[in-house]
Structures are given as C-alpha cells and as structure tokens.
Design a protein around this motif. Structure first.
Motif, PDB file in Angstrom:
ATOM      1  N   LEU A  56      15.348  -7.686 -49.481  1.00  0.00           N
ATOM      2  CA  LEU A  56      15.055  -6.290 -49.142  1.00  0.00           C
ATOM      3  C   LEU A  56      15.145  -6.061 -47.635  1.00  0.00           C
ATOM      4  O   LEU A  56      15.695  -5.060 -47.179  1.00  0.00           O
ATOM      5  CB  LEU A  56      13.665  -5.915 -49.648  1.00  0.00           C
ATOM      6  N   ALA A  57      14.610  -6.993 -46.861  1.00  0.00           N
ATOM      7  CA  ALA A  57      14.636  -6.840 -45.406  1.00  0.00           C
ATOM      8  C   ALA A  57      16.057  -6.964 -44.861  1.00  0.00           C
ATOM      9  O   ALA A  57      16.500  -6.151 -44.046  1.00  0.00           O
ATOM     10  CB  ALA A  57      13.732  -7.888 -44.754  1.00  0.00           C
ATOM     11  N   ALA A  58      16.789  -7.972 -45.325  1.00  0.00           N
ATOM     12  CA  ALA A  58      18.155  -8.186 -44.846  1.00  0.00           C
ATOM     13  C   ALA A  58      19.071  -7.073 -45.325  1.00  0.00           C
ATOM     14  O   ALA A  58      20.012  -6.684 -44.636  1.00  0.00           O
ATOM     15  CB  ALA A  58      18.671  -9.545 -45.319  1.00  0.00           C
ATOM     16  N   GLY A  59      18.817  -6.558 -46.531  1.00  0.00           N
ATOM     17  CA  GLY A  59      19.641  -5.487 -47.062  1.00  0.00           C
ATOM     18  C   GLY A  59      19.548  -4.237 -46.218  1.00  0.00           C
ATOM     19  O   GLY A  59      20.540  -3.550 -45.968  1.00  0.00           O
ATOM     20  N   SER A  60      18.355  -3.904 -45.739  1.00  0.00           N
ATOM     21  CA  SER A  60      18.182  -2.740 -44.887  1.00  0.00           C
ATOM     22  C   SER A  60      18.959  -2.901 -43.592  1.00  0.00           C
ATOM     23  O   SER A  60      19.610  -1.964 -43.110  1.00  0.00           O
ATOM     24  CB  SER A  60      16.685  -2.538 -44.572  1.00  0.00           C
ATOM     25  N   LEU A  61      18.919  -4.088 -43.024  1.00  0.00           N
ATOM     26  CA  LEU A  61      19.676  -4.366 -41.810  1.00  0.00           C
ATOM     27  C   LEU A  61      21.166  -4.301 -42.088  1.00  0.00           C
ATOM     28  O   LEU A  61      21.940  -3.760 -41.304  1.00  0.00           O
ATOM     29  CB  LEU A  61      19.299  -5.756 -41.277  1.00  0.00           C
ATOM     30  N   GLY A  62      21.561  -4.828 -43.259  1.00  0.00           N
ATOM     31  CA  GLY A  62      22.975  -4.841 -43.602  1.00  0.00           C
ATOM     32  C   GLY A  62      23.556  -3.459 -43.766  1.00  0.00           C
ATOM     33  O   GLY A  62      24.716  -3.217 -43.418  1.00  0.00           O
ATOM     34  N   GLU A  63      22.774  -2.528 -44.302  1.00  0.00           N
ATOM     35  CA  GLU A  63      23.268  -1.168 -44.473  1.00  0.00           C
ATOM     36  C   GLU A  63      23.646  -0.549 -43.131  1.00  0.00           C
ATOM     37  O   GLU A  63      24.615   0.205 -43.023  1.00  0.00           O
ATOM     38  CB  GLU A  63      22.211  -0.308 -45.175  1.00  0.00           C
ATOM     39  N   TRP A  64      22.877  -0.869 -42.092  1.00  0.00           N
ATOM     40  CA  TRP A  64      23.177  -0.349 -40.763  1.00  0.00           C
ATOM     41  C   TRP A  64      24.360  -1.085 -40.127  1.00  0.00           C
ATOM     42  O   TRP A  64      25.272  -0.479 -39.575  1.00  0.00           O
ATOM     43  CB  TRP A  64      21.950  -0.487 -39.870  1.00  0.00           C
ATOM     44  N   LEU A  65      24.373  -2.412 -40.269  1.00  0.00           N
ATOM     45  CA  LEU A  65      25.438  -3.201 -39.660  1.00  0.00           C
ATOM     46  C   LEU A  65      26.797  -2.923 -40.291  1.00  0.00           C
ATOM     47  O   LEU A  65      27.824  -2.909 -39.608  1.00  0.00           O
ATOM     48  CB  LEU A  65      25.118  -4.701 -39.775  1.00  0.00           C
ATOM     49  N   ASN A  66      26.817  -2.708 -41.597  1.00  0.00           N
ATOM     50  CA  ASN A  66      28.087  -2.529 -42.295  1.00  0.00           C
ATOM     51  C   ASN A  66      28.801  -1.239 -41.942  1.00  0.00           C
ATOM     52  O   ASN A  66      29.949  -1.028 -42.330  1.00  0.00           O
ATOM     53  CB  ASN A  66      27.869  -2.592 -43.812  1.00  0.00           C
ATOM     54  N   ARG A  67      28.140  -0.361 -41.210  1.00  0.00           N
ATOM     55  CA  ARG A  67      28.805   0.869 -40.794  1.00  0.00           C
ATOM     56  C   ARG A  67      29.763   0.618 -39.631  1.00  0.00           C
ATOM     57  O   ARG A  67      30.557   1.498 -39.274  1.00  0.00           O
ATOM     58  CB  ARG A  67      27.758   1.933 -40.425  1.00  0.00           C
ATOM     59  N   SER A  68      29.694  -0.553 -39.050  1.00  0.00           N
ATOM     60  CA  SER A  68      30.597  -0.923 -37.963  1.00  0.00           C
ATOM     61  C   SER A  68      31.578  -1.968 -38.470  1.00  0.00           C
ATOM     62  O   SER A  68      31.185  -3.051 -38.884  1.00  0.00           O
ATOM     63  CB  SER A  68      29.790  -1.494 -36.782  1.00  0.00           C
ATOM     64  N   GLN A 117      24.061 -12.824 -47.990  1.00  0.00           N
ATOM     65  CA  GLN A 117      24.603 -11.941 -49.019  1.00  0.00           C
ATOM     66  C   GLN A 117      23.976 -10.548 -48.950  1.00  0.00           C
ATOM     67  O   GLN A 117      24.651  -9.537 -49.132  1.00  0.00           O
ATOM     68  CB  GLN A 117      24.370 -12.544 -50.408  1.00  0.00           C
ATOM     69  N   SER A 118      22.686 -10.484 -48.655  1.00  0.00           N
ATOM     70  CA  SER A 118      21.996  -9.202 -48.563  1.00  0.00           C
ATOM     71  C   SER A 118      22.480  -8.405 -47.356  1.00  0.00           C
ATOM     72  O   SER A 118      22.706  -7.196 -47.439  1.00  0.00           O
ATOM     73  CB  SER A 118      20.480  -9.405 -48.460  1.00  0.00           C
ATOM     74  N   GLY A 160      24.212  -5.571 -49.096  1.00  0.00           N
ATOM     75  CA  GLY A 160      23.131  -4.664 -49.420  1.00  0.00           C
ATOM     76  C   GLY A 160      22.030  -5.274 -50.261  1.00  0.00           C
ATOM     77  O   GLY A 160      22.147  -6.389 -50.772  1.00  0.00           O
ATOM     78  N   ARG A 161      20.937  -4.500 -50.399  1.00  0.00           N
ATOM     79  CA  ARG A 161      19.742  -4.998 -51.101  1.00  0.00           C
ATOM     80  C   ARG A 161      20.035  -5.370 -52.551  1.00  0.00           C
ATOM     81  O   ARG A 161      19.567  -6.392 -53.045  1.00  0.00           O
ATOM     82  CB  ARG A 161      18.633  -3.941 -51.056  1.00  0.00           C
ATOM     83  N   LYS A 162      20.783  -4.515 -53.251  1.00  0.00           N
ATOM     84  CA  LYS A 162      21.044  -4.767 -54.668  1.00  0.00           C
ATOM     85  C   LYS A 162      21.763  -6.095 -54.859  1.00  0.00           C
ATOM     86  O   LYS A 162      21.417  -6.888 -55.744  1.00  0.00           O
ATOM     87  CB  LYS A 162      21.868  -3.637 -55.267  1.00  0.00           C
ATOM     88  N   ALA A 163      22.764  -6.340 -54.016  1.00  0.00           N
ATOM     89  CA  ALA A 163      23.506  -7.597 -54.104  1.00  0.00           C
ATOM     90  C   ALA A 163      22.582  -8.783 -53.845  1.00  0.00           C
ATOM     91  O   ALA A 163      22.625  -9.794 -54.545  1.00  0.00           O
ATOM     92  CB  ALA A 163      24.662  -7.595 -53.105  1.00  0.00           C
ATOM     93  N   GLY A 164      21.721  -8.649 -52.826  1.00  0.00           N
ATOM     94  CA  GLY A 164      20.802  -9.732 -52.516  1.00  0.00           C
ATOM     95  C   GLY A 164      19.837 -10.019 -53.649  1.00  0.00           C
ATOM     96  O   GLY A 164      19.566 -11.177 -53.965  1.00  0.00           O
TER      97      GLY A 164
END
Length: 208
Positions: free
Chosen positions: A169-181, A31-32, A36-40
C-alpha cells in the motif's frame, strides 16, 4: 492446541521476521512501486499462497528432503534464480507505460498472483527456515505435531499478509506518483532489474 501466550510470542517473532529486509519484501516493494497498489497486493497474496506450500511441506515432513538432499536443494535454487533473471530481463527491456488515473498493471491479475507464488515456492530457504523455526513452538505433549505445524504456519502467513500488505500500500502510493514521469519510470524499471539480478546471485550463492 497451542496456548495463547506461546502463540502471542510466536506472532511477534513472525512480525519481526517479516519486517526484516529480504527478497520477499523487496519483491513486493518493487512490484508495487512499478505497477501500483493492486499489483503489489496480488503479489502479496501469491507469496502467501506459496507459504501454504511450505507450511504443508513441513507439516508432512517433505521439507526434510531439502535439508538432506543437496541435489533437490540445488535444483530448486537454480529454478528460482532462473526465474529472477527472467524478471530482470523483462524489467530491463520495459519502457515507460501510459498511466491513467491510478494506473493499470502491465501484467494481468492472474500473472501477478502466479508470479508471487513461484517467487516463494522456488526459495528453498523458506522450507528450511520453517523446518527450523516452527518446531520451536510446538510440543508432542499438546497432540499432533502436524496440526501444530499447520497452526503455526497460518499464523506466520497472517503476519506476512499484514507486513507485506502495508509495504504494498505504501509503495503503491509512491508508485502512482513516480509512474507519471516516463524517465523516472524507466529508471525504476532498471533499478528493479538490478534488484532481481542481485537476488538471483544471492540465491545461487546460498548454501544449505
């Protein structure tokens, strides 16, 4: 009141158990990464709110039902698996999202929070685990067992917040980058759907 040395040992055990891979960890991670972090973090708060239910159940002795009643265990298990399959269906159908800045969650805050609560409450193994684990650190000689169960339950919740929050928090940071694709995002949605299906099957195959 439980002595600090016993609480310290118990807290370390809780941290290890929270870190060990399991459905809640994976749920927070996916989910994160997707939203994103907030959702997680909202999912984490929902999961920990669900732990309040299990803590209260053990303290009041209600969890015994799930240990002795095959029907109650099966009904809760099927309900949890059905919800996981519903999440999988939604993930497989999801396309790419338009992300701006840090990203906006697809679901509203309340929906994310309730999702975490339902995910935790419908896992009968949590009640049974609490019923088996918490009493090991309690003693009738120290007073009310119910109050000791509540104290132990709150310490467990604290450890879960620390570990799951770090994962979010860790997964959310990764998700912010991945979600741009868009292509990577669709791949993650399908991966999340597969994970949910796997968790549902695992839950259905779980025995008392």
């Amino acid at each position: 009141m439980i002595p600090l040395d016993i609480l310290g040992t118990y807290f370390v055990a809780c941290l290890i158990l929270a870190i060990a891979p399991g459905p809640d960890n994976i749920f927070v991670l996916t989910q994160s990464a997707l939203q994103g972090r907030k959702a997680g973090l909202l999912v984490v708060m929902g999961l920990c709110t669900g732990l309040l239910f299990h803590t209260s159940a053990v303290a009041l002795g209600v969890a015994v039902i799930f240990k002795t009643s095959a029907l109650a265990f099966t009904l809760l298990k099927v309900a949890g698996a059905a919800y996981l399959l519903y999440l999988a269906w939604g993930a497989f159908r999801s396309g790419a999202m338009t992300i701006e800045g840090t990203g906006n969650p697809v679901l509203k805050n309340g929906q994310l929070y309730r999702r975490g609560i339902f995910m935790n409450i419908t896992n009968p193994k949590v009640s049974i685990f609490f019923l088996a684990f918490l009493p090991q650190f309690a003693s009738p000689a120290r007073g009310s067992l119910a109050l000791q169960m509540l104290e132990l339950g709150f310490v467990f919740i604290l450890s879960a917040i620390l570990v799951f929050g770090a994962i979010a928090l860790a997964a959310g940071s990764l998700g912010e980058w991945l979600n741009r694709s868009a292509s990577v995002q669709r791949w993650i949605n399908r991966l999340a759907g597969t994970v949910f299906v796997g968790l549902a099957i695992k839950l259905l195959l779980t025995e008392r």
